[in-house]
Scaffold this motif. Structure first.
Motif, mmCIF file in Angstrom:
data_model
loop_
_atom_site.group_PDB
_atom_site.id
_atom_site.type_symbol
_atom_site.label_atom_id
_atom_site.label_comp_id
_atom_site.label_asym_id
_atom_site.label_seq_id
_atom_site.Cartn_x
_atom_site.Cartn_y
_atom_site.Cartn_z
ATOM 1 N N HIS A 72 0.733 -1.263 -0.045
ATOM 2 C CA HIS A 72 -0.038 -0.086 0.091
ATOM 3 C C HIS A 72 0.894 1.267 0.051
ATOM 4 N N SER A 73 1.917 1.115 0.811
ATOM 5 C CA SER A 73 2.826 2.418 1.127
ATOM 6 C C SER A 73 3.694 2.571 -0.308
ATOM 7 N N ILE A 74 4.024 1.467 -0.942
ATOM 8 C CA ILE A 74 4.712 1.604 -2.438
ATOM 9 C C ILE A 74 3.635 2.157 -3.433
ATOM 10 N N LYS A 75 2.623 1.720 -3.382
ATOM 11 C CA LYS A 75 1.647 2.076 -4.206
ATOM 12 C C LYS A 75 1.076 3.880 -4.304
ATOM 13 N N GLY A 76 1.228 4.200 -2.867
ATOM 14 C CA GLY A 76 0.931 5.406 -2.616
ATOM 15 C C GLY A 76 2.227 6.329 -3.049
ATOM 16 N N ALA A 77 3.225 5.805 -2.832
ATOM 17 C CA ALA A 77 4.460 6.624 -3.229
ATOM 18 C C ALA A 77 4.595 6.530 -4.854
ATOM 19 N N ALA A 78 4.465 5.355 -5.621
ATOM 20 C CA ALA A 78 4.456 5.382 -7.112
ATOM 21 C C ALA A 78 3.441 6.456 -7.411
ATOM 22 N N ALA A 79 2.255 6.572 -6.938
ATOM 23 C CA ALA A 79 1.210 7.242 -7.515
ATOM 24 C C ALA A 79 1.725 8.857 -7.476
ATOM 25 N N ASN A 80 2.188 9.057 -6.498
ATOM 26 C CA ASN A 80 2.660 10.512 -6.034
ATOM 27 C C ASN A 80 3.676 10.971 -7.158
ATOM 28 N N ILE A 81 4.306 10.188 -7.538
ATOM 29 C CA ILE A 81 5.397 10.638 -8.759
ATOM 30 C C ILE A 81 4.820 10.318 -10.011
ATOM 31 N N ASN A 84 2.284 5.163 -12.724
ATOM 32 C CA ASN A 84 1.054 4.364 -12.496
ATOM 33 C C ASN A 84 1.041 2.958 -12.641
ATOM 34 N N ALA A 85 1.884 2.053 -13.633
ATOM 35 C CA ALA A 85 2.190 1.021 -13.732
ATOM 36 C C ALA A 85 2.831 0.197 -12.407
ATOM 37 N N LEU A 86 3.844 0.927 -11.796
ATOM 38 C CA LEU A 86 4.458 0.654 -10.469
ATOM 39 C C LEU A 86 3.222 0.665 -9.414
ATOM 40 N N ALA A 87 2.271 1.583 -9.591
ATOM 41 C CA ALA A 87 1.327 1.755 -8.667
ATOM 42 C C ALA A 87 0.400 0.462 -8.830
ATOM 43 N N GLU A 88 0.238 0.249 -10.017
ATOM 44 C CA GLU A 88 -0.777 -0.952 -10.431
ATOM 45 C C GLU A 88 -0.468 -2.251 -9.845
ATOM 46 N N THR A 89 0.712 -2.446 -10.109
ATOM 47 C CA THR A 89 1.446 -3.767 -9.668
ATOM 48 C C THR A 89 1.438 -3.710 -7.935
ATOM 49 N N ALA A 90 1.786 -2.553 -7.462
ATOM 50 C CA ALA A 90 1.664 -2.665 -5.839
ATOM 51 C C ALA A 90 0.449 -2.896 -5.305
ATOM 52 N N ALA A 91 -0.571 -2.239 -6.126
ATOM 53 C CA ALA A 91 -2.080 -2.474 -5.821
ATOM 54 C C ALA A 91 -2.478 -4.129 -5.925
ATOM 55 N N GLU A 92 -1.763 -4.680 -6.831
ATOM 56 C CA GLU A 92 -2.098 -6.193 -6.870
ATOM 57 C C GLU A 92 -1.449 -6.844 -5.794
ATOM 58 N N ILE A 93 -0.438 -6.468 -5.522
ATOM 59 C CA ILE A 93 0.378 -7.235 -4.243
ATOM 60 C C ILE A 93 -0.491 -6.999 -3.218
ATOM 61 N N GLU A 94 -0.821 -5.711 -2.771
ATOM 62 C CA GLU A 94 -1.835 -5.303 -1.673
ATOM 63 C C GLU A 94 -3.024 -5.965 -1.580
ATOM 64 N N ASP A 95 -3.835 -6.157 -2.534
ATOM 65 C CA ASP A 95 -4.949 -6.930 -2.700
ATOM 66 C C ASP A 95 -4.677 -8.431 -2.306
ATOM 67 N N ALA A 96 -3.498 -8.844 -2.765
ATOM 68 C CA ALA A 96 -3.117 -10.276 -2.619
ATOM 69 C C ALA A 96 -2.907 -10.534 -1.161
ATOM 70 N N GLY A 97 -2.218 -9.547 -0.307
ATOM 71 C CA GLY A 97 -1.930 -9.569 0.970
ATOM 72 C C GLY A 97 -3.164 -9.406 1.980
ATOM 73 N N ARG A 98 -4.139 -8.412 1.388
ATOM 74 C CA ARG A 98 -5.483 -8.443 1.985
ATOM 75 C C ARG A 98 -6.068 -9.579 2.032
#
Length: 127
Positions: A72-81, A84-98
């Motif tokens: 989630h933190s990586i997703k937010g940091a990536a989105a801030n800069i 987007n593709a990095l944020a999307e992959t981080a979101a998939e990992i976030e969902d998998a963890g959840r």
């Protein structure tokens, strides 16, 4: 789009990083302020390296909630800069963890590493 023609170094770096990220987009997101953009980029590199190590450790230890939090933190940091593709992959990992699907998170991590290293490489040349 901002005019980057006045900065030859910025022109050279205005190439897509991973589907969506470019230095010009980052600078534009910050109203054309290259100094602030460099500060934000440096903070991203520093924080993301630690978050990535923590994410890898959480996956190895089987700690799904820590996987979710770090992704989630990586997703937010990536989105801030604007990475987007990095944020999307981080979101998939976030969902998998959840969802307690650590095997899926583990399969996605190499893609996350590739995308983040690519962003790091472009930012390193610019910083």
């Amino acid at each position: 789009m901002i005019d980057t023609s006045g900065d030859a170094r910025l022109d050279e770096l205005d190439t897509p990083v991973d589907d969506h990220f470019s230095i010009a987009v980052l600078v534009e997101r910050l109203d054309g302020d290259q100094e602030i953009a460099r500060e934000v980029a440096a903070a991203f590199v520093e924080s993301s390296q630690e978050l990535l190590q923590q994410l890898d450790g959480a996956i190895a230890a089987g700690r799904a909630d820590a996987v979710r939090r770090n992704a989630h933190s990586i997703k937010g940091a990536a989105a801030n800069i604007g990475a987007n593709a990095l944020a999307e992959t981080a979101a998939e990992i976030e969902d998998a963890g959840r969802d307690q699907r650590l095997e899926l998170a583990e399969r996605l991590v190499p893609q996350l590493h590739r995308r983040i290293e690519h962003v790091f490489a472009v930012l390193k040349d610019w910083l």
